[in-house]
Write a protein that holds these residues in place. Structure first.
Motif, PDB file in Angstrom:
ATOM      1  N   ALA A  39      84.709  60.463  21.690  1.00 41.91           N
ATOM      2  CA  ALA A  39      83.723  59.552  22.285  1.00 41.91           C
ATOM      3  C   ALA A  39      83.301  58.488  21.270  1.00 41.91           C
ATOM      4  O   ALA A  39      83.125  57.318  21.621  1.00 41.91           O
ATOM      5  CB  ALA A  39      82.501  60.345  22.765  1.00 41.91           C
ATOM      6  N   GLU A  85      80.749  59.866  10.383  1.00 49.50           N
ATOM      7  CA  GLU A  85      81.443  61.107  10.748  1.00 49.50           C
ATOM      8  C   GLU A  85      81.229  62.160   9.664  1.00 49.50           C
ATOM      9  O   GLU A  85      81.492  61.928   8.499  1.00 49.50           O
ATOM     10  CB  GLU A  85      82.938  60.834  10.977  1.00 49.50           C
ATOM     11  N   ARG A 143      90.125  70.109  12.668  1.00 49.06           N
ATOM     12  CA  ARG A 143      88.973  69.913  11.778  1.00 49.06           C
ATOM     13  C   ARG A 143      87.751  70.621  12.346  1.00 49.06           C
ATOM     14  O   ARG A 143      87.617  70.788  13.561  1.00 49.06           O
ATOM     15  CB  ARG A 143      88.745  68.448  11.462  1.00 49.06           C
ATOM     16  N   GLN A 199      86.351  73.246  19.389  1.00 48.86           N
ATOM     17  CA  GLN A 199      87.022  73.517  20.673  1.00 48.86           C
ATOM     18  C   GLN A 199      88.469  73.038  20.675  1.00 48.86           C
ATOM     19  O   GLN A 199      89.215  73.302  21.619  1.00 48.86           O
ATOM     20  CB  GLN A 199      86.237  72.869  21.829  1.00 48.86           C
ATOM     21  N   HIS A 239      93.651  71.648  26.115  1.00 50.12           N
ATOM     22  CA  HIS A 239      92.988  70.416  26.560  1.00 50.12           C
ATOM     23  C   HIS A 239      93.961  69.602  27.412  1.00 50.12           C
ATOM     24  O   HIS A 239      95.067  69.311  26.958  1.00 50.12           O
ATOM     25  CB  HIS A 239      92.566  69.556  25.368  1.00 50.12           C
ATOM     26  N   ILE A 240      93.532  69.246  28.613  1.00 48.50           N
ATOM     27  CA  ILE A 240      94.344  68.341  29.434  1.00 48.50           C
ATOM     28  C   ILE A 240      93.530  67.078  29.698  1.00 48.50           C
ATOM     29  O   ILE A 240      92.297  67.125  29.750  1.00 48.50           O
ATOM     30  CB  ILE A 240      94.757  68.974  30.777  1.00 48.50           C
ATOM     31  N   ARG A 244      94.795  69.268  21.153  1.00 52.04           N
ATOM     32  CA  ARG A 244      93.671  68.366  20.910  1.00 52.04           C
ATOM     33  C   ARG A 244      93.769  67.646  19.561  1.00 52.04           C
ATOM     34  O   ARG A 244      93.489  66.434  19.483  1.00 52.04           O
ATOM     35  CB  ARG A 244      92.366  69.170  21.045  1.00 52.04           C
ATOM     36  N   ALA A 277      74.703  62.263   9.960  1.00 53.55           N
ATOM     37  CA  ALA A 277      73.458  61.664  10.450  1.00 53.55           C
ATOM     38  C   ALA A 277      72.413  62.778  10.504  1.00 53.55           C
ATOM     39  O   ALA A 277      72.678  63.845  11.074  1.00 53.55           O
ATOM     40  CB  ALA A 277      73.672  61.070  11.830  1.00 53.55           C
ATOM     41  N   ASP A 336      80.025  64.458  24.908  1.00 50.70           N
ATOM     42  CA  ASP A 336      79.396  65.772  25.040  1.00 50.70           C
ATOM     43  C   ASP A 336      77.933  65.759  24.609  1.00 50.70           C
ATOM     44  O   ASP A 336      77.158  66.634  25.013  1.00 50.70           O
ATOM     45  CB  ASP A 336      80.153  66.803  24.196  1.00 50.70           C
ATOM     46  N   MET A 376      86.760  65.218  28.172  1.00 50.37           N
ATOM     47  CA  MET A 376      87.324  64.063  27.465  1.00 50.37           C
ATOM     48  C   MET A 376      87.416  62.862  28.404  1.00 50.37           C
ATOM     49  O   MET A 376      87.170  61.724  27.986  1.00 50.37           O
ATOM     50  CB  MET A 376      88.725  64.390  26.954  1.00 50.37           C
TER      51      MET A 376
END
Ligand SMILES: Cc1cc2nc3c(=O)[nH]c(=O)nc-3n(C[C@H](O)[C@H](O)[C@H](O)COP(=O)(O)OP(=O)(O)OC[C@H]3O[C@@H](n4cnc5c(N)ncnc54)[C@H](O)[C@@H]3O)c2cc1C
Length: 471
Positions: free
Chosen positions: A20, A39, A50, A55, A60-61, A119, A149, A324, A337
């Protein structure tokens, strides 16, 4: 000593450099002078796992709606994914999905292709393409890795920046910006940061079936890979499910899932034994002689949760939330996604349409993000409601009627190409939910007799005539 970096009226910060976040930074190109992506992780050298995206060890599709949004932001990405090893699986031809009444017909429909890929590879391809777009843009983009952050600056009226902390122990800093985008995923701390600014946390809605996941990667055995992917979801009375799908490098991923705390084990022998107990023995027969390539990894936070940042007065100027951090879904529907990509596209489209100052546009963008999230939220929560233990007591007559209709529609879709195409359009996020209630679909669902699906997985695809409407 805290350092201060002062940004201008066209400077933006994106918290989180995951899917995202990278797509949000892409959406801001040409609309901001600078974008700083914060990041927490360092990106892996090779397309690896990482920690910040735990997840990513699981299947993942990417659905049609998400593919379109991704290609709109970073043209050519889906082709690049296929070139890197992703599988384009036509629905329902290339993924056989067991239903409570049996196996659906295997229509060769050519309407929806889902992308199946690990993923880490998907993230790496998107990140590479986003960085190439940053390099070509007049907007200066800086991606600050290994930087966390830790809070927002400003007050309840307006967010003015972000407090960040380098993870190597360097001095904390404050960076100001006209717009701050929170794309920090399911662990977003924005509700806590709102409290620090003197704001109420956003209203939160949660629907949780207590589903747990476990996944292992395999190389198919001596018999070769199966002809198709297989999905055996949970259904009422059968709380255990699983899917087996191809990814890059000739590997396949087996994901098992169980509801209400009946989670698949991560011990290898118990994992395989659990696989034998899902709603159909076919899945176990496919993996019994496959060679495991990884340990079994578990994942347990699978709730549907959305935060209503878009409500009037809920959010300060200059701040918005997507991916998310805004909304998570039960992963069995494969939507998260795609919704992140749709949200980033909504950011870009709103900036293009309004051309207004960044801080003031945030509220409009947040409403658009909520609007593109709605169809996925309604389908995921609607599909999960029957699994809630107290579902029957909580549901109104209207909700029970809708549940009856949708259950009948799903059974019909297994055999009827017209109803099946409508169901796939909605679940692949290319059509709104009302498509399922149109007169043609309703007539076929309610008036035609209810029949069981096929007794065994169909081996041969069936050609179908295109049903007209664009998917
Ligand atoms: C088990 C499972 C299976 C799934 N399967 C599918 C599927 O098949 N299809 C699908 O579409 N979706 C699926 N999803 C959902 C999908 O994983 C998410 O929707 C998607 O990752 C959302 O992207 P994101 O960028 O918002 O969050 P993430 O991908 O989680 O990225 C968040 C980023 O923010 C960084 N970060 C976090 N906090 C900070 C901070 N304080 N400061 C700086 N950086 C920070 C993290 O390091 C990370 O890089 C699945 C989810 C789960 C749990």
């Amino acid at each position: 000593m805290e350092q201060q970096h002062t940004g201008g009226a066209r400077d933006a910060i994106v918290i989180g450099g995951g899917l995202a976040g990278m797509l949000a930074a892409t959406a801001l190109l040409g609309h901001a002078d600078t974008v700083t992506v914060i990041e927490r992780d360092r990106y892996p050298e090779h397309r690896g796992f990482r920690k910040g995206v735990p997840q990513s060890r699981h299947t993942h599709i990417l659905l049609t709606g998400g593919q379109r949004a991704l290609d709109a932001l970073l043209p050519g990405s889906c082709t690049a994914l296929v070139e890197a090893g992703a599988h384009r699986l036509d629905l329902p031809r290339d993924i056989l999905t067991r239903t409570p009444t049996g196996w659906p017909r295997r229509f060769d429909e050519g309407r929806h292709h889902t992308l199946s890929v690990s993923r880490p590879l998907l993230d790496a391809v998107v990140t590479e393409r986003a960085r190439a777009a940053f390099a070509d843009s007049t907007t200066h983009v800086e991606v600050r890795e290994a930087t966390e952050a830790v809070g927002l600056t400003g007050d309840a009226e307006r967010v003015t920046g972000v407090r960040i902390r380098p993870r190597d122990g360097g001095a904390p800093q404050t960076r100001t910006a006209a717009l701050v985008v929170d794309a920090s995923g399911r662990s977003s701390r924005a509700p806590r940061w709102y409290a620090e600014l003197g704001l109420d946390a956003p209203h939160e809605e949660t629907v949780d079936t207590g589903l747990g996941y476990a996944t292992r990667r395999y190389r198919p055995g001596p018999g070769g890979p199966p002809d198709t992917g297989v999905n055996i979801p949970n259904w009422p009375g059968s709380p255990r499910g699983g899917c087996y799908l191809p990814v890059e490098d000739g590997a396949w991923m087996l994901t098992l899932a169980g509801m209400h705390g009946d989670h698949p084990p991560t011990d290898p022998a118990e994992f395989l034994a659990y696989c034998a107990t899902v709603g159909d023995p076919y899945l176990h027969s496919l993996v019994a002689d496959a060679e495991p390539l990884t340990p079994v990894h578990g994942f347990q936070d699978t709730r549907n949760r959305r935060r209503r940042y878009e409500r009037p007065g809920a959010s300060p100027h200059g701040f918005l939330v997507l991916g998310d951090a805004h909304c998570t879904f039960n992963p069995v529907y494969g939507q998260g996604m795609s919704v992140a990509a749709l949200g980033a596209r909504a950011l870009r489209d709103t900036l293009e349409r309004t051309g207004g100052p960044l801080p003031d546009t945030a509220a409009t963008v947040q409403r658009e993000i909520a609007a593109v999230t709605d169809p996925a939220w309604i389908t995921a929560v609607g599909a999960d409601l029957p699994y809630l233990r107290d579902a029957d007591e909580k549901r109104s007559v209207g909700e029970r009627l809708t549940a009856w209709y949708l259950e009948r529609l799903a059974a019909r879709a297994a055999l009827d190409p017209v109803v099946g195409a409508a169901l796939r359009d909605v679940f692949c996020l290319t059509a709104p939910l009302p498509r399922l209630f149109g007169p043609r679909i309703a007539a076929r669902t309610v008036l035609r007799p209810r029949r069981p699906a096929l007794p065994a997985p169909p081996t041969v695809p069936e050609p179908v005539r295109a049903s007209g409407a664009r998917a």
